[in-house]
Design an enzyme around this catalytic site. Structure first.
Site, short mmCIF file in Angstrom:
data_model
loop_
_atom_site.label_atom_id
_atom_site.label_comp_id
_atom_site.label_asym_id
_atom_site.label_seq_id
_atom_site.Cartn_x
_atom_site.Cartn_y
_atom_site.Cartn_z
N CYS A 94 34.81 39.98 41.90
CA CYS A 94 35.99 40.95 42.01
C CYS A 94 35.58 42.08 41.13
O CYS A 94 36.44 42.16 40.24
CB CYS A 94 37.34 40.40 41.83
SG CYS A 94 37.50 39.19 43.12
N TYR A 128 15.62 37.76 31.32
CA TYR A 128 16.83 38.25 31.37
C TYR A 128 17.62 38.04 32.50
O TYR A 128 18.45 39.00 33.04
CB TYR A 128 17.05 39.72 30.71
CG TYR A 128 16.16 39.85 29.54
CD1 TYR A 128 16.63 39.32 28.47
CD2 TYR A 128 14.69 40.53 29.48
CE1 TYR A 128 15.72 39.41 27.17
CE2 TYR A 128 14.16 40.44 28.30
CZ TYR A 128 14.65 40.05 27.17
OH TYR A 128 13.90 40.22 26.30
#
Ligand SMILES: Cc1ncc(COP(=O)(O)O)c(C=O)c1O
Length: 429
Positions: free
Chosen positions: A349, A378
């Protein structure tokens, strides 16, 4: 060079179809190629053979224990930035005398653990850190080996969030201060000055910033070496860039051509701390299309991997090639004219939860399996449980075999450390 290839109408990691891995472990899931990792270590070693560098893989790029074991078996040392990373590399069987400890904010207890483990050296970044380390070592009746991290003030021409070697970043000390600090270290009985270190940034795709940085630290180390004979190492850090878009990145030999003569002129030994260049192109994130939708003029492809699984696009506009696993290989970049540009987004969200923007894609739909390429560095290490999502599994492939080197988290894992019914205790007596 990597071993993720489309053949016979689908994408493989080495000799294992990615679709099979997705069937076995579900999606999202990280997949790594052991052969690609080993190839990258070998490429560095070959290019820099004339100075026989100590390659200390930067654990922060990918700390999965299976990946660390591949690297340990390939003979690398490790660059760590926390006692957590040290714990991992020791679990993977690392030789402590090949461990360097970087980081701008080490705690006294981390220093103590590293001294107990017998690591090779600390890359020290400030006057106060020198003071703290000297105290810790003295209290243990030990001598800590130190390289001073200097800031050579070189612009690495990379994203500002991963640029670390300029005057105004938090890392290292400037060259003048570095020389004074080195002399303090040399005069402190519980410390031994063994070298000079720098790390100018990450995802650097040209030779010139490295050459300038190494020239600067070489000059400082040579000056120091004139009256401090314990100085024996030059540490150039990591930062070699990889291809995210088009399969093109500088060859290791191009870096070596510029750097090796500078190192040879000092007579010192070379340490390097590559992370991304070893594991970046050795990994992909598998994700499935949950649904597609139209909003305004925009077509959205909503996938089951979000910014909690792969943060690079949201954090620093990192680009990852994304393409369906089944079907043909993607066309060369720029030749995607026939495809509709879509936003590839996750279920989180946040408007910032996207994997790609305006990306030309074939007509994908619900249930289609997609690969987010060059996700080995990463990637998982930056994953979080945001929105109470379980972090994905990690799979290591070697030839036609796969190992689940980290399992998918469960709903119980998400609440494992919560104590919602903890009794309140009186704090003030
Ligand atoms: C001190 C240090 N060394 C090495 C690295 C590894 O960099 P890369 O993954 O770009 O090679 C980093 C990355 O931030 C770092 O901070």
């Amino acid at each position: 060079m990597d071993w993720f290839r489309h053949r016979d109408g689908q994408l493989y990691c080495e000799d294992v179809p990615l679709a099979t891995i997705a069937e076995r472990v579900g999606t999202p899931a990280y997949v790594y190629s052991a052969r690609t990792i080993e190839h990258h270590v070998e490429a560095i070693r070959e290019a820099f053979a004339a100075v026989d560098p100590l390659i200390c893989y930067a654990v922060k790029a990918n700390g999965n224990l299976g990946v660390l074991r591949v690297l340990r078996e390939a003979g690398t040392g490790f660059d760590i930035v926390s006692v957590g990373e040290m714990h991992r590399v020791l679990m993977a069987g690392a030789d402590p005398t090949k461990i360097v400890f970087s980081g701008v904010g080490k705690t006294a207890s981390e220093m103590q653990s590293a001294l107990e483990a017998g690591i090779l050296m600390f890359n020290v970044e400030s006057e106060e850190e020198v003071e703290i380390l000297a105290g810790v070592a003295a209290s243990m009746d030990r001598i800590a080996s130190v390289a001073i991290r200097v800031n050579p003030d070189v612009d690495p021409k990379t994203h500002r969030y991963i640029s670390t070697g300029q005057a105004e970043t938090k890392f290292g000390v400037d060259i003048e201060r570095g020389e004074a600090l080195a002399r303090v270290v040399a005069g402190t009985p519980s410390l031994r000055l063994v070298g000079v270190h720098c790390h100018i940034g990450s995802q650097i795709t040209s030779v010139e910033p490295f050459a300038r940085a190494v020239a600067r630290i070489a000059e400082l180390a040579t000056t120091l070496r004139q009256d401090i004979d314990t100085v024996e190492w030059l540490n150039m850090g990591g930062g070699f860039g990889i291809y995210y878009k088009d399969g093109k990145a500088p060859e290791m030999s191009a870096y070596a051509e510029a750097i090796v003569p500078l190192v040879q002129a000092t007579g010192l030994k070379l340490i390097m701390e590559p992370g991304r260049v070893i594991v970046g192109n050795a990994g992909a994130l598998l994700t499935r299309v949950l649904l597609t939708k139209q909003s305004g003029t925009r077509r959205f492809v909503v996938v089951d991997a979000g910014m909690n699984d792969v943060l690079r696009p949201s954090l620093y506009e990192g680009y990852h090639r994304i393409w369906p696993v089944l079907g043909d290989a993607p066309p060369p970049l720029g030749d995607e004219g026939g495809f509709e540009p879509c936003h590839v987004v996750g279920p989180i969200c946040e408007t910032g939860d996207f994997l790609a923007k305006d990306r030309p894609l074939p007509d994908v739909g619900r249930g289609d399996l997609m690969a987010v390429m060059s996700a080995g560095a990463y990637g998982f290490v930056m994953a979080s449980n945001y929105n109470d999502r379980c972090r994905p599994p990690e799979v290591l492939v070697r030839g036609d075999e796969m190992a689940v080197v980290r399992v998918r988290e469960t709903l119980d894992d998400l609440v494992r450390y919560d104590r919602g019914d903890a009794p309140f205790e009186q704090v003030n007596a």
